[in-house]
Every structure is written in C-alpha cells, then in structure tokens.
Design an enzyme around this catalytic site. Structure first.
Site, PDB file in Angstrom:
ATOM      1  N   GLU A 249      -4.768   3.831   5.981  1.00 16.84           N
ATOM      2  CA  GLU A 249      -4.449   3.511   4.601  1.00 16.84           C
ATOM      3  C   GLU A 249      -5.064   4.586   3.706  1.00 16.84           C
ATOM      4  O   GLU A 249      -4.554   4.919   2.640  1.00 16.84           O
ATOM      5  CB  GLU A 249      -5.045   2.132   4.282  1.00 16.84           C
TER       6      GLU A 249
ATOM      7  N   SER B 215     -10.646  -0.523   3.145  1.00 13.70           N
ATOM      8  CA  SER B 215      -9.865  -0.666   4.382  1.00 13.70           C
ATOM      9  C   SER B 215      -9.444   0.712   4.868  1.00 13.70           C
ATOM     10  O   SER B 215      -8.826   1.464   4.115  1.00 13.70           O
ATOM     11  CB  SER B 215      -8.590  -1.470   4.131  1.00 13.70           C
TER      12      SER B 215
ATOM     13  N   ARG C  97       0.836  -1.220   0.000  1.00 10.75           N
ATOM     14  CA  ARG C  97       0.000   0.000   0.000  1.00 10.75           C
ATOM     15  C   ARG C  97       0.864   1.262   0.000  1.00 10.75           C
ATOM     16  O   ARG C  97       0.564   2.246   0.675  1.00 10.75           O
ATOM     17  CB  ARG C  97      -0.928   0.038   1.223  1.00 10.75           C
TER      18      ARG C  97
HETATM   19  N1  EPU Z   1     -10.728 -10.547  10.415  1.00 13.48           N
HETATM   20  C1  EPU Z   1     -11.453 -10.642  11.583  1.00 13.48           C
HETATM   21  N2  EPU Z   1     -12.464  -9.736  11.777  1.00 13.48           N
HETATM   22  C2  EPU Z   1     -12.755  -8.775  10.871  1.00 13.48           C
HETATM   23  C3  EPU Z   1     -12.012  -8.679   9.679  1.00 13.48           C
HETATM   24  C4  EPU Z   1     -10.989  -9.582   9.482  1.00 13.48           C
HETATM   25  O1  EPU Z   1     -11.217 -11.498  12.418  1.00 13.48           O
HETATM   26  O2  EPU Z   1     -13.691  -8.001  11.121  1.00 13.48           O
HETATM   27  C5  EPU Z   1      -9.677 -11.549  10.168  1.00 13.48           C
HETATM   28  C6  EPU Z   1     -10.117 -12.538   9.093  1.00 13.48           C
HETATM   29  O3  EPU Z   1     -10.825 -13.616   9.624  1.00 13.48           O
HETATM   30  C7  EPU Z   1      -8.799 -12.968   8.500  1.00 13.48           C
HETATM   31  C8  EPU Z   1      -7.952 -11.725   8.605  1.00 13.48           C
HETATM   32  O4  EPU Z   1      -8.537 -10.917   9.614  1.00 13.48           O
HETATM   33  O5  EPU Z   1      -8.202 -13.960   9.282  1.00 13.48           O
HETATM   34  C9  EPU Z   1      -7.811 -10.975   7.290  1.00 13.48           C
HETATM   35  O6  EPU Z   1      -9.083 -10.545   6.825  1.00 13.48           O
HETATM   36  P1  EPU Z   1      -9.419 -10.409   5.267  1.00 13.48           P
HETATM   37  O7  EPU Z   1      -9.075 -11.639   4.530  1.00 13.48           O
HETATM   38  O8  EPU Z   1     -10.827  -9.907   5.157  1.00 13.48           O
HETATM   39  O9  EPU Z   1      -8.417  -9.316   4.702  1.00 13.48           O
HETATM   40  P2  EPU Z   1      -7.800  -8.001   5.358  1.00 13.48           P
HETATM   41  O10 EPU Z   1      -6.387  -8.267   5.737  1.00 13.48           O
HETATM   42  O11 EPU Z   1      -8.697  -7.438   6.401  1.00 13.48           O
HETATM   43  C10 EPU Z   1      -6.753  -7.093   3.129  1.00 13.48           C
HETATM   44  C11 EPU Z   1      -6.799  -5.825   2.316  1.00 13.48           C
HETATM   45  C12 EPU Z   1      -8.109  -5.732   1.544  1.00 13.48           C
HETATM   46  C13 EPU Z   1      -8.220  -6.949   0.634  1.00 13.48           C
HETATM   47  C14 EPU Z   1      -8.152  -8.228   1.503  1.00 13.48           C
HETATM   48  C15 EPU Z   1      -8.136  -9.484   0.672  1.00 13.48           C
HETATM   49  C16 EPU Z   1      -5.412  -4.198   3.487  1.00 13.48           C
HETATM   50  C17 EPU Z   1      -5.376  -2.936   4.270  1.00 13.48           C
HETATM   51  N3  EPU Z   1      -6.632  -4.649   3.165  1.00 13.48           N
HETATM   52  O12 EPU Z   1      -7.795  -6.994   4.094  1.00 13.48           O
HETATM   53  O13 EPU Z   1      -8.053  -4.570   0.730  1.00 13.48           O
HETATM   54  O14 EPU Z   1      -9.438  -6.927  -0.108  1.00 13.48           O
HETATM   55  O15 EPU Z   1      -6.927  -8.221   2.280  1.00 13.48           O
HETATM   56  O16 EPU Z   1      -6.898  -9.676   0.085  1.00 13.48           O
HETATM   57  O17 EPU Z   1      -4.365  -4.748   3.157  1.00 13.48           O
HETATM   58  C18 EPU Z   1      -8.637  -2.245   0.649  1.00 13.48           C
HETATM   59  O18 EPU Z   1      -7.443  -1.996   0.579  1.00 13.48           O
HETATM   60  O19 EPU Z   1      -9.501  -1.321   0.662  1.00 13.48           O
HETATM   61  C19 EPU Z   1      -9.075  -3.631   0.777  1.00 13.48           C
HETATM   62  C20 EPU Z   1     -10.359  -3.947   0.944  1.00 13.48           C
END
Ligand code: EPU
Length: 333
Positions: free
Chosen positions: A327, A231, A155
């Site tokens: 972000e 995010s 990012r």
């Molecule tokens: N999780 C929770 N509770 C929540 C949200 C997440 O426990 O409310 C846990 C999930 O169970 C999982 C982990 O956190 O174990 C990661 O969650 P998720 O796969 O939803 O992805 P993320 O790390 O929260 C990142 C990106 C997203 C992208 C997803 C999928 C960043 C800042 N965000 O989110 O990007 O879609 O991975 O690859 O890196 C964006 O940048 O706007 C965005 C949506």
C-alpha cells in the site's frame, strides 16, 4: 545530495538530489519549470525510499482552510495540501462539522488523502470529497478535478494510475455536515465496544473521534516513537469462489463484502497467522499489535524493509496462495 530522513516517517536515510519545501503556488510553478520530474511528498507517511535517487523532492507545505460554500445542512471546505490531516479533523470537530471523524489520527497531509483515498473504520475520503485542486506540472496551470474524475477506489485513485506523476495536488474540497445533520457511522465493531464501555448510546462526532483515537493508539505504533508508514500492504481482494475454496482449509479466514463476486480478506490476519507478528529481522520487523504494520527500529536502508516485505509476501503466497500488494509507495525501485 540531501538526506530524505527528516521527511519520511520510516526514518530511512537515502539521498535525493535536492529538497524544496514549497509554501506558495508561485514557488511551486517556478520549481516545476526548473525540475520537470520531481518526487512529491506531503507528510512522508506513506513512502518507502529503497535507494538514493537522482531526483529533487518537493515537500508540499501549502497552508490554509477556507469555507467556500455555506449550505443549510453542510459546508464546503477547501483545505490546502500541506495542512496536517488529523489537525483538520480536530478543527472540523471544533467547528461542529461532521463527516471525517472516523478518519481521526490518520498520519499525513491533506494532499496525500485523495492519492490513496484514505479510509478507516467504515469511512473513506470518497464519502466527503467534492474535488481536488491540481497543478499540471508541465504547464503550471491550476484546475479542480471533480470527484468522479479522480476514480477513487480502495486505496487507489487516478493519481496512482494513469495520471501518476502528472499533477501536484494543491488542495482538497470536502463537504461536511452541520450540527443536527450528522450521520455518525459506528458500524465498525471496535467503535461499538468502546462506546458501550463508556455508556454512550447517542454518540456525538467528538465521541466517535475519541473512540477511534483510543482504538488506533492501542493498535498502531506512533511513527514518532517507532518509525513506520501505517499499513504496509493493502487488504487483498479475491473472488468469492477463491475465498470459499480457501475456507475449506482455513475455516477461520475472515472476509468483508466488496461486490457480488469479490470479497476482501484482512492482510493483517494472514500475516499474523503465518507467524510474523512481532518478528524482528535485524533492525526492522512486524509490529507486535498489528501485523499489517512494518516497523523500523534503526535501519537507514529501505532495502531492509523491502526484503522483509518480500519474505512476508512469499510466506503468505505459499500458505494461502494470495499475493499481497504494498500500500506504501515504494520510491527508487
Ligand atoms: N488482524 C489479526 N492480526 C493482526 C491484525 C489484524 O488477526 O495482527 C485481524 C483483526 O482481528 C481483524 C482484521 O484482521 O479481524 C482487520 O484488522 P483491523 O480492524 O485492525 O484493520 P485492517 O484491515 O488491518 C484496515 C486499514 C487501516 C485502518 C483499519 C480500520 C488497510 C490496508 N488498512 O486495517 O488503515 O485503520 O482497517 O479501518 O485497508 C492505513 O491505511 O495505514 C491504515 C492503518
């Protein structure tokens, strides 16, 4: 003064001195001469205005998609900064071109993609980017910045760091694989389970895109229905030493590898575990299905979101001793 509300997906209603919708390079060059310090916006899906700002806003609406080089196994495609990212992903799949299917349904315009090196489900722009078309705001000159010079990170890019406010991104050039040469990436657990449910064992680029659209649609709020900017925070990168220490008190803390010495922890998990998921404060709140997304149910004032984000940061720091960094680009602070 003009309201920025129509041009940001958080639907915040602060004022800026003027708004110009830019449809040609000549218009952009002329406006850069008149206004040396504009705020540049694409789809407005990664910005948070927190007060009125005495600066003009340029909305980049340059259009065009062109195959600039046809190779045996891949094509080089140049896309103008104002093209909608998801529409380009859909176009690539229609053309049988692969490489960006994992980035389906990411809101925003193509010009913003290199800015924060958009990424999701195991793929990021850096995997396909060749160069970025830039206009130097001071002299109006156009040039292509090669991928290495863009210093893309998680990012992050030169456009958020040392070259901040120096250039206007006018295009991106990416390399996309042709039929029979695709390298589909289904490493992400959620994708595997959606494909399995559908009984798909040899997924096409369209199958992967469909799976991602299904996953994103269940977790992430549609900005047209519930204003948000995706995010809100980055996933923090911490030392493995620090992680192991935290694991003693929080054995379930997830992590993803980054380097030999550092790992990434999901900010959504931390915020969720701190009890913030689904919490509303006035008109703003934390999304009920993904705690990393802050939502706006009717506030006009970006300060409401910033105040909420500060409370979240404080709680996460108190409990986990981890600093969450936004972000989203905060404008006017
Ligand atoms: N999780 C929770 N509770 C929540 C949200 C997440 O426990 O409310 C846990 C999930 O169970 C999982 C982990 O956190 O174990 C990661 O969650 P998720 O796969 O939803 O992805 P993320 O790390 O929260 C990142 C990106 C997203 C992208 C997803 C999928 C960043 C800042 N965000 O989110 O990007 O879609 O991975 O690859 O890196 C964006 O940048 O706007 C965005 C949506």
């Amino acid at each position: 003064m003009k309201s920025i509300r129509p041009y940001n997906t958080f639907k915040i209603d602060h004022q800026v001195s003027e708004i110009y919708v830019i449809e040609s390079i000549d218009q952009l060059r002329e406006l850069c001469k008149e206004h040396p310090n504009p705020i540049i916006i694409g789809g407005g899906s990664n910005v948070l205005f927190v007060q009125d700002v005495e600066r003009p806003v340029f909305i980049i609406d340059l259009k065009g998609i062109e195959v600039v080089h046809e190779g045996e196994t891949w094509n080089e495609v140049r896309i103008a900064a104002g093209e909608d990212w998801h529409e380009v992903v859909m176009w690539s799949i229609d053309q049988g071109l692969g490489g960006i299917e994992n980035l389906s349904l990411i809101p925003g315009k193509c010009g913003a993609a290199p800015m924060q090196n958009i990424g999701a489900y195991g793929t990021e722009l850096a995997d396909v980017l060749i160069n970025v078309g830039c206009m130097d705001k001071q002299i109006g000159a156009l040039f292509h910045m090669g991928k290495e010079a863009c210093k893309l990170g998680y990012r992050d890019s030169i456009f958020k760091q040392e070259a901040k406010d120096q250039y206007v991104i006018t295009s991106i050039t990416i390399r996309l694989t042709k039929e029979k040469h695709h390298n589909v990436n289904v490493s992400y657990g959620d994708i595997k389970s959606v494909l399995k449910q559908k009984g798909i064992t040899q997924p096409s680029i369209k199958d992967v895109s469909d799976a991602i659209i299904a996953i994103r649609s269940t977790k992430l709020p549609d900005p047209l229905e519930i204003p948000n900017a995706g995010s809100f925070f980055k996933n923090p990168i911490i030392s493995i030493e620090n992680y192991n220490q935290l694991k003693l008190d929080h054995p379930e803390l997830p992590s993803y590898p980054v380097t030999d010495t550092h790992c990434k922890v999901p900010a959504g998990w931390l915020i969720d575990r701190c009890g913030w998921k689904g919490v509303m404060i006035g008109d703003v709140g934390v999304h009920s299905k993904q705690a990393l997304v802050l939502v706006n149910h009717g506030s006009k004032n970006g300060q409401d979101i910033i105040n909420l984000s500060r409370q979240i940061q404080k709680k996460v720091a108190d409990i986990y001793n981890i600093d969450l960094v936004p972000e989203v680009n905060v404008i006017g602070s």
